[in-house]
Design a protein around this motif. Structure first.
Motif, PDB file in Angstrom:
ATOM      1  N   LEU A   1       8.838  -6.366  -7.300  1.00 50.45           N
ATOM      2  CA  LEU A   1       9.463  -6.230  -5.976  1.00 50.45           C
ATOM      3  C   LEU A   1       8.463  -6.579  -4.870  1.00 50.45           C
ATOM      4  CD1 LEU A   1      11.410  -2.876  -6.401  1.00 50.45           C
ATOM      5  CD2 LEU A   1      12.434  -5.115  -5.972  1.00 50.45           C
ATOM      6  N   ILE A   2       7.259  -6.036  -4.993  1.00 48.44           N
ATOM      7  CA  ILE A   2       6.223  -6.283  -3.988  1.00 48.44           C
ATOM      8  C   ILE A   2       5.873  -7.766  -3.943  1.00 48.44           C
ATOM      9  CG2 ILE A   2       3.790  -5.889  -3.407  1.00 48.44           C
ATOM     10  CD1 ILE A   2       4.182  -2.995  -4.478  1.00 48.44           C
ATOM     11  N   LYS A   3       5.744  -8.379  -5.093  1.00 41.93           N
ATOM     12  CA  LYS A   3       5.401  -9.807  -5.151  1.00 41.93           C
ATOM     13  C   LYS A   3       6.482 -10.643  -4.467  1.00 41.93           C
ATOM     14  CE  LYS A   3       4.236 -13.595  -8.173  1.00 41.93           C
ATOM     15  NZ  LYS A   3       4.402 -14.212  -9.460  1.00 41.93           N
ATOM     16  N   SER A   4       7.721 -10.367  -4.785  1.00 39.12           N
ATOM     17  CA  SER A   4       8.831 -11.106  -4.182  1.00 39.12           C
ATOM     18  C   SER A   4       8.863 -10.895  -2.673  1.00 39.12           C
ATOM     19  CB  SER A   4      10.151 -10.664  -4.808  1.00 39.12           C
ATOM     20  OG  SER A   4      11.241 -11.271  -4.156  1.00 39.12           O
ATOM     21  N   TYR A   5       8.727  -9.648  -2.266  1.00 39.92           N
ATOM     22  CA  TYR A   5       8.743  -9.330  -0.836  1.00 39.92           C
ATOM     23  C   TYR A   5       7.605 -10.032  -0.100  1.00 39.92           C
ATOM     24  CZ  TYR A   5       8.243  -6.668   3.461  1.00 39.92           C
ATOM     25  OH  TYR A   5       8.112  -6.305   4.775  1.00 39.92           O
ATOM     26  N   THR A   6       6.431  -9.981  -0.668  1.00 41.79           N
ATOM     27  CA  THR A   6       5.265 -10.596  -0.033  1.00 41.79           C
ATOM     28  C   THR A   6       5.461 -12.104   0.118  1.00 41.79           C
ATOM     29  OG1 THR A   6       3.823  -8.865  -0.907  1.00 41.79           O
ATOM     30  CG2 THR A   6       2.763 -10.911  -0.208  1.00 41.79           C
ATOM     31  N   GLU A   7       5.943 -12.745  -0.933  1.00 38.70           N
ATOM     32  CA  GLU A   7       6.165 -14.201  -0.872  1.00 38.70           C
ATOM     33  C   GLU A   7       7.201 -14.558   0.190  1.00 38.70           C
ATOM     34  OE1 GLU A   7       7.289 -15.217  -4.870  1.00 38.70           O
ATOM     35  OE2 GLU A   7       5.232 -15.037  -5.614  1.00 38.70           O
ATOM     36  N   LYS A   8       8.307 -13.848   0.176  1.00 34.91           N
ATOM     37  CA  LYS A   8       9.390 -14.175   1.108  1.00 34.91           C
ATOM     38  C   LYS A   8       9.043 -13.819   2.552  1.00 34.91           C
ATOM     39  CE  LYS A   8      12.853 -14.085  -2.474  1.00 34.91           C
ATOM     40  NZ  LYS A   8      13.912 -13.368  -3.145  1.00 34.91           N
ATOM     41  N   SER A   9       8.427 -12.662   2.752  1.00 33.63           N
ATOM     42  CA  SER A   9       8.090 -12.283   4.125  1.00 33.63           C
ATOM     43  C   SER A   9       6.985 -13.173   4.689  1.00 33.63           C
ATOM     44  CB  SER A   9       7.706 -10.802   4.218  1.00 33.63           C
ATOM     45  OG  SER A   9       6.525 -10.530   3.509  1.00 33.63           O
TER      46      SER A   9
ATOM     47  N   ALA B   1       0.832  -1.202   0.000  1.00 27.88           N
ATOM     48  CA  ALA B   1       0.000   0.000   0.000  1.00 27.88           C
ATOM     49  C   ALA B   1       0.871   1.258   0.000  1.00 27.88           C
ATOM     50  CB  ALA B   1      -0.935  -0.005   1.201  1.00 27.88           C
ATOM     51  N   GLY B   2       1.917   1.251   0.823  1.00 27.22           N
ATOM     52  CA  GLY B   2       2.823   2.394   0.879  1.00 27.22           C
ATOM     53  C   GLY B   2       3.517   2.631  -0.440  1.00 27.22           C
TER      54      GLY B   2
END
Length: 144
Positions: A55-63, A33-34
């Protein structure tokens, strides 16, 4: 104008505040969202938007994967028999907690630096200005 400015500042606060492993999924949603708010404010072009989406997709999957591991660890800790808890077991659990915290911090910083790398020089200047305003605001809030 003030409302829009406040939303942008709030987005930056969220983007640069993500560090709690136990809130990784919520953090991933807030980061997305940010970033989306910043995409609009910084007027990213379509190519940049695609890079940010990746970037968001990768971050979301990993986090989310890290959060799953943390939840498993928390479940394990809740079921421990305190009378049988050894120093070695405590150290192992502490090390695991630290490992997941480090992994989450890494993913957060990779998201932030990845986003920054997508920006052109004009967008970076605007982003740095907004980030400076956030630091100023935090400083004045903590002084109160």
């Amino acid at each position: 104008m003030l409302k829009r400015y406040s939303v942008i500042l709030a987005s930056l606060v969220i983007f640069f505040s993500l560090s709690s492993t136990t809130q990784a999924q919520q953090g991933a949603d807030l980061a997305a969202a940010g970033l989306q708010s910043l995409v609009t404010e910084l007027k990213l072009d379509e190519s940049q938007k695609q890079e940010v989406d990746a970037l968001i997709k990768s971050y979301t999957e990993k986090s989310t994967a890290i959060r799953t591991k943390v939840l498993e660890l928390q479940t394990e800790m809740k079921s421990l028999e305190l009378g049988n808890l050894t120093k070695k077991k405590i150290q192992r659990l502490s090390a695991s907690t630290g490992k997941y915290s480090a992994q989450f911090t890494e993913q957060t910083l990779l998201l932030q630096t990845g986003f920054y790398a997508v920006l052109n020089s004009e967008q970076k200047a605007k982003f740095d200005e907004l980030r400076g305003q956030i630091a100023e605001r935090r400083s004045s809030m903590s002084a109160q």
